[in-house]
Write a protein that holds these residues in place. Structure first.
Motif, mmCIF file in Angstrom:
data_model
loop_
_atom_site.group_PDB
_atom_site.id
_atom_site.type_symbol
_atom_site.label_atom_id
_atom_site.label_comp_id
_atom_site.label_asym_id
_atom_site.label_seq_id
_atom_site.Cartn_x
_atom_site.Cartn_y
_atom_site.Cartn_z
ATOM 1 N N LEU A 132 -12.173 -1.459 -3.508
ATOM 2 C CA LEU A 132 -10.990 -1.822 -4.145
ATOM 3 C C LEU A 132 -10.840 -1.150 -5.643
ATOM 4 N N THR A 182 0.848 -1.380 0.037
ATOM 5 C CA THR A 182 0.056 -0.005 0.063
ATOM 6 C C THR A 182 0.761 1.239 -0.041
ATOM 7 N N ALA A 190 -7.220 -0.044 1.085
ATOM 8 C CA ALA A 190 -7.973 0.939 0.167
ATOM 9 C C ALA A 190 -8.513 2.118 0.614
#
Length: 500
Positions: free
Chosen positions: A440, A320, A332
Motif C-alpha cells: 500500500l 480502486t 494495490a
C-alpha cells in the motif's frame, strides 16, 4: 440508469471478445486453483503473474488479475469445508461450521450453499459497483490536490492500523513501503534519491520485483517445511451439492445479511476480507434464535461469511477504479498493473478508458458464472491437488518467479531485487510484521507525494488547506479518529493485561 445499462452492454461486448474472454477464463481458473492451495494466496499469485501483464494488452491483463482475485475466494471455501483447512485467513471462520457439516455427511450441501451465496453476493456487489462508481466519479471530479492527498492518507492509515497484529507494526511497514516508493529519480528535480549510488535504482524499484520477493520468495522460505494433509473425508458427489428447498430457505436471510455486511465494508479502505467474514459470522450468531447450533454445523454459519467475502471482493473495486485508492494489498497490485500500462486510475478512468472499466464489470458476471459451472465437476480435482508435496510446489513457483522477473527487462539486477526482498520478507514474517502495508505504501507513496506538493504550491505552503477545504478536512478528521480508536484499543488492552 439507462446510460449505465447501455455501458454495461458495451462492457459485455468487450469482455466477450475472444482474447479478453480467454484471459478472463485463465484468471478465474488460476484463482480457483490457488484458492484451494494453502499459502498460495491471490497476493503471491498476482505478484508472480505481474510480468505477464507487460506483454499483453491492458484490458485482458486487468481481466486476468481480477479473475485471480475473485476466483481465489471460491477455491478457499473448498479446503475450509471439506478438510477443515483454511487456505486463507478469510475462510477460517467458514471452518467453524463447514467442517462439522462435512463430518455429518453434509459437506456437499455446504458447498452448494456456498456457491449460491457466492454468486448471489458477487452479483449484488457488481450491481452496486455499476451504479455507485459513476456517482463517486462525479463527486471526485471536484476534488483538488489537498482532497486527494487526504483520501490517500486515510487509505494508508486504514491499511496500516487494521492489518493483523500490532497497529504500530502496520504503520512501520507502511512507512517502509513509502520509502521504497521514493527510491529513484525525483520527477520534479530530476535528482537521484535513496539509490545508494546504484545506477540501476535510478528508475526506482520494480513493483513486480518487490511483490514477488515479499509474497513469493518469502512465503517459500517460511513454508518450505510445511507438510500436507490427506483429504480422507473429502468425497463429494455432484448430486450431494443440491441443497433442499428447506436448506435454501434456511440460508437465504443469512446470505442476504452477509451480502449487506460485505457491501458496506467493501467501500471502506483497509477493512480486509478477514474482518468482514468474522463480523458477518458474529452478526449471524447474534441474530439467530438458536446460537448454540453455531460451531456444530449450522448452514447459516457458512452462508453469511461466504456471502460477505464475495460481495466485499467485488465492491473493493469501487474505490480502486473510481478514486485510485486501493482498499488492500491485492487492490494495490491491480492499481500498480494499471499504472505500469500507462493508465491512471481515478475519476477519469471511466471516461478515458471505458473498455477497461465496463469490460471489467461485465467480466465479473462472466467469471462468476464460469466459477459456478466449473467448480461442480472440478472439486475432486482441486482436493487431490492438496496432496501435492510442498517440496515440489514451491521450488517450481520459485523457478517461475525468477524467469518471470528476468523476462520483463532482461536484467539480472531485477532477480537480485526479488531475492533481497524475499529475505527481507522472510525476516519480517518471522518477527510477525504484516507485509500488506508495504505494498500500500509503495503504490500510494508516488501518488501521494505529487498531490501533496501541488497542494502546497496552490496554498503557498499553508498546511491549513487540509482543514479549510471541507472534503480534505473530513478525511483528515476520519484519519485522526482512526488513530484515536487504535490508541484507545491499545490502552484498554494494556489495562486489562495489568489487571490480570
Amino acid at each position: 440508469m439507462h446510460d449505465s445499462l447501455m455501458q454495461l452492454m458495451y462492457g459485455f461486448g468487450v469482455a466477450l471478445q475472444p482474447d479478453n474472454f480467454m484471459w478472463c477464463v485463465f484468471g478465474v481458473l488460476v484463482g480457483n486453483l490457488i484458492g484451494v492451495l494453502p499459502g498460495m494466496g491471490p497476493l503471491s499469485t498476482i505478484s508472480m503473474l505481474l510480468p505477464l501483464t507487460y506483454v499483453i494488452a491492458p484490458v485482458p491483463a486487468i481481466l486476468m488479475l481480477a479473475g485471480i482475485f475473485y476466483g481465489s475466494q471460491y477455491g478457499g471455501a473448498i479446503g475450509a469445508i471439506l478438510l477443515n483447512l483454511p487456505s486463507h485467513p478469510p475462510h477460517a471462520v467458514t471452518c467453524l461450521d463447514g467442517y462439522p457439516l462435512t463430518l455429518r455427511g453434509k459437506g456437499g450441501t455446504a458447498l452448494g450453499i456456498t456457491m449460491m451465496a457466492s454468486f448471489f453476493a458477487a452479483s449484488v456487489g457488481i450491481v452496486v459497483m455499476i451504479f455507485l462508481s459513476p456517482l463517486l466519479v462525479k463527486a471526485a471530479n471536484s476534488f483538488g490536490p489537498a482532497d486527494t492527498c487526504a483520501i490517500m492518507l486515510l487509505g494508508l492509515l486504514a491499511g496500516a492500523t487494521m492489518a493483523r497484529g500490532s497497529p504500530l507494526k502496520g504503520v512501520a511497514m507502511t512507512i517502509f513501503g513509502l520509502l521504497c516508493g521514493a527510491v529513484g529519480t525525483d520527477e520534479m528535480t530530476s535528482t537521484a534519491r535513496y539509490t545508494l549510488g546504484v545506477t540501476e535504482l535510478r528508475d526506482g524499484i520494480e513493483l513486480g520485483g518487490l511483490t514477488m520477493g515479499l509474497f513469493g520468495v518469502a512465503d517459500f522460505l517460511v513454508s518450505v517445511n510445511r507438510t500436507t494433509i490427506s483429504p480422507s473425508r473429502a468425497r463429494v458427489r455432484m448430486r450431494d451439492m443440491r441443497p433442499s428447498v428447506a436448506e435454501m430457505r434456511q440460508s437465504f436471510w443469512p446470505m442476504l445479511r452477509g451480502t449487506g455486511v460485505g457491501t458496506l465494508f467493501g467501500a471502506l479502505p483497509g477493512t480486509g476480507p478477514t474482518i468482514t467474514t468474522f463480523i458477518a459470522y458474529a452478526l449471524e450468531r447474534k441474530w439467530s434464535k438458536t446460537p448454540e447450533r453455531f460451531g456444530k454445523g449450522a448452514l447459516e454459519g457458512v452462508a453469511a461469511p461466504e456471502a460477505a467475502s464475495h460481495s466485499k471482493t467485488q465492491v473493493d473495486f469501487i474505490p480502486t477504479m473510481s478514486l485510485g485508492i486501493p482498499g488492500d494489498a491485492v487492490m494495490a497490485l491491480i492499481l500498480g498493473a494499471l499504472i505500469i500500462k500507462g493508465i491512471q486510475p481515478g475519476p477519469q478512468l471511466i471516461s478515458d478508458h471505458p473498455d477497461i472499466f465496463w469490460g471489467l464489470i461485465a467480466s465479473f458476471w462472466i467469471g462468476n458464472v464460469l466459477l459456478v459451472i466449473l467448480n461442480v465437476p472440478l472439486i475432486g480435482v482441486w482436493v487431490r491437488l492438496l496432496q501435492v508435496p510442498y517440496r515440489f510446489l514451491f521450488p517450481s513457483a520459485l523457478f517461475f518467479i525468477a524467469v518471470g522477473v528476468y523476462s520483463t527487462r532482461n536484467n539480472l539486477f531485477d532477480v537480485a531485487i526479488v531475492a533481497a526482498f524475499g529475505v527481507i520478507g522472510a525476516i519480517l514474517l518471522a518477527l510477525e510484521f504484516p507485509l500488506s502495508p508495504i505494498v500500500l505504501g509503495f503504490v500510494l507513496g508516488p501518488m501521494l507525494e505529487p498531490n501533496f506538493r501541488r497542494a502546497m504550491l496552490l496554498s503557498r505552503g499553508e498546511l491549513s488547506v487540509f482543514v479549510t477545504r471541507p472534503v480534505a478536512a473530513g478525511f483528515v478528521a476520519a484519519s485522526a479518529l482512526l488513530v484515536l480508536v487504535q490508541v484507545v484499543a491499545w490502552w484498554r488492552g494494556r489495562r486489562r493485561a495489568q489487571a490480570a
